[in-house]
Design a protein around this motif. Structure first.
Motif, PDB file in Angstrom:
ATOM      1  N   TRP A 150     -14.229  39.437  65.323  1.00 22.00           N
ATOM      2  CA  TRP A 150     -13.636  38.123  65.030  1.00 22.00           C
ATOM      3  C   TRP A 150     -14.512  37.333  64.068  1.00 22.00           C
ATOM      4  O   TRP A 150     -14.025  36.784  63.071  1.00 22.00           O
ATOM      5  CB  TRP A 150     -13.445  37.339  66.332  1.00 22.00           C
ATOM      6  N   ALA A 151     -15.817  37.261  64.342  1.00 16.33           N
ATOM      7  CA  ALA A 151     -16.711  36.445  63.520  1.00 16.33           C
ATOM      8  C   ALA A 151     -16.908  37.043  62.136  1.00 16.33           C
ATOM      9  O   ALA A 151     -17.012  36.315  61.142  1.00 16.33           O
ATOM     10  CB  ALA A 151     -18.060  36.275  64.224  1.00 16.33           C
TER      11      ALA A 151
ATOM     12  N   THR B 234     -14.724  38.811  60.419  1.00 18.27           N
ATOM     13  CA  THR B 234     -13.504  38.511  59.670  1.00 18.27           C
ATOM     14  C   THR B 234     -13.452  37.046  59.266  1.00 18.27           C
ATOM     15  O   THR B 234     -13.077  36.705  58.138  1.00 18.27           O
ATOM     16  CB  THR B 234     -12.269  38.868  60.521  1.00 18.27           C
ATOM     17  N   LEU B 235     -13.850  36.165  60.172  1.00 16.56           N
ATOM     18  CA  LEU B 235     -13.854  34.729  59.896  1.00 16.56           C
ATOM     19  C   LEU B 235     -14.803  34.380  58.757  1.00 16.56           C
ATOM     20  O   LEU B 235     -14.438  33.658  57.823  1.00 16.56           O
ATOM     21  CB  LEU B 235     -14.252  33.959  61.160  1.00 16.56           C
ATOM     22  N   THR B 236     -16.031  34.890  58.819  1.00 15.59           N
ATOM     23  CA  THR B 236     -17.032  34.531  57.803  1.00 15.59           C
ATOM     24  C   THR B 236     -16.649  35.060  56.428  1.00 15.59           C
ATOM     25  O   THR B 236     -16.803  34.376  55.415  1.00 15.59           O
ATOM     26  CB  THR B 236     -18.427  35.065  58.175  1.00 15.59           C
ATOM     27  N   GLN B 237     -16.127  36.286  56.372  1.00 14.93           N
ATOM     28  CA  GLN B 237     -15.802  36.893  55.089  1.00 14.93           C
ATOM     29  C   GLN B 237     -14.539  36.302  54.466  1.00 14.93           C
ATOM     30  O   GLN B 237     -14.496  36.010  53.278  1.00 14.93           O
ATOM     31  CB  GLN B 237     -15.632  38.411  55.251  1.00 14.93           C
ATOM     32  N   ASN B 238     -13.500  36.118  55.272  1.00 11.61           N
ATOM     33  CA  ASN B 238     -12.187  35.759  54.739  1.00 11.61           C
ATOM     34  C   ASN B 238     -11.946  34.257  54.637  1.00 11.61           C
ATOM     35  O   ASN B 238     -11.360  33.790  53.655  1.00 11.61           O
ATOM     36  CB  ASN B 238     -11.078  36.379  55.595  1.00 11.61           C
ATOM     37  N   ARG B 239     -12.375  33.513  55.622  1.00  9.60           N
ATOM     38  CA  ARG B 239     -12.056  32.082  55.647  1.00  9.60           C
ATOM     39  C   ARG B 239     -13.241  31.208  55.246  1.00  9.60           C
ATOM     40  O   ARG B 239     -13.082  30.273  54.461  1.00  9.60           O
ATOM     41  CB  ARG B 239     -11.558  31.682  57.041  1.00  9.60           C
ATOM     42  N   LEU B 240     -14.417  31.495  55.799  1.00  6.61           N
ATOM     43  CA  LEU B 240     -15.581  30.666  55.480  1.00  6.61           C
ATOM     44  C   LEU B 240     -16.219  31.067  54.158  1.00  6.61           C
ATOM     45  O   LEU B 240     -17.036  30.328  53.619  1.00  6.61           O
ATOM     46  CB  LEU B 240     -16.612  30.760  56.610  1.00  6.61           C
TER      47      LEU B 240
END
Length: 396
Positions: free
Chosen positions: A293-294, A296-302
Motif C-alpha cells: 500500500w505505502a 504504491t502511494l509514495t510512487q503514484n500519488r505522493l
C-alpha cells in the motif's frame, strides 16, 4: 569452564556477524536487480564501499558513542575474554552498516557517489549510534523514564526501530532532498515506468537477506546461553505472513512478492523474542499489506521517487514492528509480556524523530556545501561508477 563459555559466546556472535555481513550481498543484489542496467555496477560498488566506510566510522567513533568502548588499547587488552568485545563490535557493526545500505536503495540512480560516502560516515559515526545508545545502552535516561511512567522499557530485540526504521526514515529525508530521477514523472505528473532490470538478481538479493535474517534475529541474544528457538520460528512465521500478504495485495507482482518476506522480517525484529508464533504471523501479514500500500502511494500519488521502496519497507514496517511488540508481545495475545504499548509507541516515535532530524541535517549540509545530485547528463549516462565508465577506461 569459564573459558569454554567465553569461547562459545565468541563463536556464536561471530557466526551471527558473518551471517549479517552476508546480508549486505543481499542489499547489493536487491538494488542491482531493481535499478536500470546502466547503474548496476554503481550499486554493487556502493554497497561494498559504504560498508568499509561504516567500519571505520563505527570503530573510531560510533561504537564509543553508543557503548562507551574504545579500541585504542593494546591487543593484549582487546583479546580479553577470547576477544568477545571485538566480535560483539563486529556483530553490531553489521547492524550499523545496514543503515546506509538501506538508504542506498532509496537514493539510487541519481546521488553522487562521494557525497553518499560522506553521509555514510556521518550517519554511522554519529546519528545512528546516538539512538542506538538510547535504546540499547540506557543513554539520557529515556528508558528509565519510560519504565518509571509506563511500567516497562522500550523493547527492540533485534532492531525494527533501531536499525530499520532509522534507515528508512533517514532515507525518506534524503529522497525528498534529492528529488525524483529525471524522466520519472511526465509533465502531466504521470509515473513513467522504470521496471526492474533483472528479476533473478532481485530475487537472489531477497533470498540472501531472508536467510541471513535468522542470524540478524537469533544471534541478537549475543550469548550462546541466550539462544531461543522461539526467535527463529517467529522470524519464519513473519516472513511467511509478509510473503502471502504481498502476493495477494500486490496481485502476483514479483517485485512485491520478493519484498514481502523482507517486510515481515523487518517488522518482527523488535518482538521476535516475546511474540507467540501466531502474533508473529499477524505482524508479518500487516507488514506485507503495509509495504504494498505505502509503496504504491509514495510512487503514484505522493510522487516520492524512492527507488526500492525503502521508506515503506524499512521505515514504515520497522515502525509497525516497534508498535506491534507492544501489542502481540503482551500476555493478552499469548506473548511473553514485559512490554508496554505506550513505551513502544513513544520509543518508536523518538526513533523516527531522530532519524528525520539526522537525515535532513546530514544530507542538507552535504547538499548545501558539496551537492548530492548528479546532473541530468550524468544521470542519463549512468551513475558516478557505471558500466559506461568502465568501457571508457578500457584499453579495448
Amino acid at each position: 569452564m569459564d573459558n569454554l563459555i567465553g569461547a562459545n559466546d565468541v563463536l556464536f556472535v561471530l557466526l551471527g556477524a558473518i551471517m549479517v555481513l552476508a546480508m549486505h550481498a543481499g542489499f547489493a543484489f536487491l538494488e542491482v536487480g531493481t535499478v536500470r542496467h546502466k547503474n548496476q555496477v554503481n550499486a554493487l560498488v556502493k554497497i561494498l564501499v559504504d560498508f568499509s566506510v561504516s567500519t571505520l566510522a563505527y570503530f573510531f567513533i560510533g561504537y564509543g558513542i553508543a557503548y562507551g568502548v574504545s579500541f585504542l588499547s593494546p591487543a593484549e587488552t582487546l583479546s580479553a575474554k577470547n576477544g568477545y568485545e571485538l566480535v560483539k563490535f563486529f556483530f553490531l557493526l553489521t547492524f550499523a552498516a545496514a543503515v546506509p545500505a538501506i538508504i542506498s536503495g532509496g537514493i539510487a540512480e541519481r546521488a553522487k557517489f562521494n557525497s553518499q560516502l560522506a553521509a555514510t560516515f556521518a550517519l554511522v559515526g554519529f546519528v545512528y549510534p546516538f539512538f542506538e545508545g538510547i535504546a540499547w545502552n540506557n543513554h539520557l535516561g529515556v528508558q528509565s523514564f519510560l519504565e518509571g511512567n509506563f511500567g516497562f522499557k522500550f523493547h527492540d530485540f533485534a532492531g525494527s526501530v533501531v536499525v530499520h526504521a532509522m534507515g528508512g526514515w533517514i532515507a525518506l529525508a534524503a529522497v525528498l532532498l534529492l528529488g525524483a530521477r529525471h524522466g520519472r514523472y511526465g509533465k502531466d505528473g504521470r509515473l513513467q515506468a522504470y521496471p526492474p532490470s533483472n528479476i533473478p538478481f532481485l530475487a537472489l538479493g531477497a533470498w540472501i537477506l531472508t536467510v541471513g535474517w535468522f542470524g540478524f534475529n537469533v544471534m541478537s541474544a549475543q550469548t550462546a546461553n541466550g539462544i531461543s528457538g522461539l526467535v527463529a520460528i517467529n522470524s519464519l512465521m513473519a516472513l511467511a505472513g509478509g510473503t502471502i500478504a504481498a502476493l495477494i495485495v500486490g496481485k502476483n507482482d514479483p517485485g512485491f512478492i520478493h519484498n514481502g518476506p523482507l517486510a515481515g522480517l523487518v517488522a518482527v525484529c523488535a518482538g521476535s523474542d516475546i511474540f507467540h508464533p501466531i502474533g508473529a504471523l499477524m505482524t508479518g501479514l500487516v507488514a506485507g499489506i503495509l509495504f504494498v500500500w505505502a509503496f504504491t502511494l509514495t510512487q503514484n500519488r505522493l510522487k516520492i521517487d524512492d527507488v526500492l521502496g525503502v521508506w515503506p519497507l524499512h521505515g514504515l514496517c520497522g515502525a509497525w514492528g516497534g508498535i506491534a511488540a507492544g501489542i502481540f508481545g503482551s500476555t493478552y495475545f499469548g506473548g511473553m509480556g514485559g512490554v508496554s504499548f505506550a513505551s513502544q509507541l513513544l520509543g518508536t516515535l523518538l526513533g523516527i524523530l531522530i532519524a528525520l532530524a539526522g537525515g535532513f541535517l546530514v544530507y542538507g549540509i552535504i547538499k548545501y556545501f558539496f551537492g548530492i545530485r548528479l546532473t541530468q547528463e550524468e544521470e542519463f549516462n549512468g551513475a558516478d561508477i557505471s558500466i559506461h565508465k568502465i568501457a571508457a577506461n578500457s584499453d579495448d
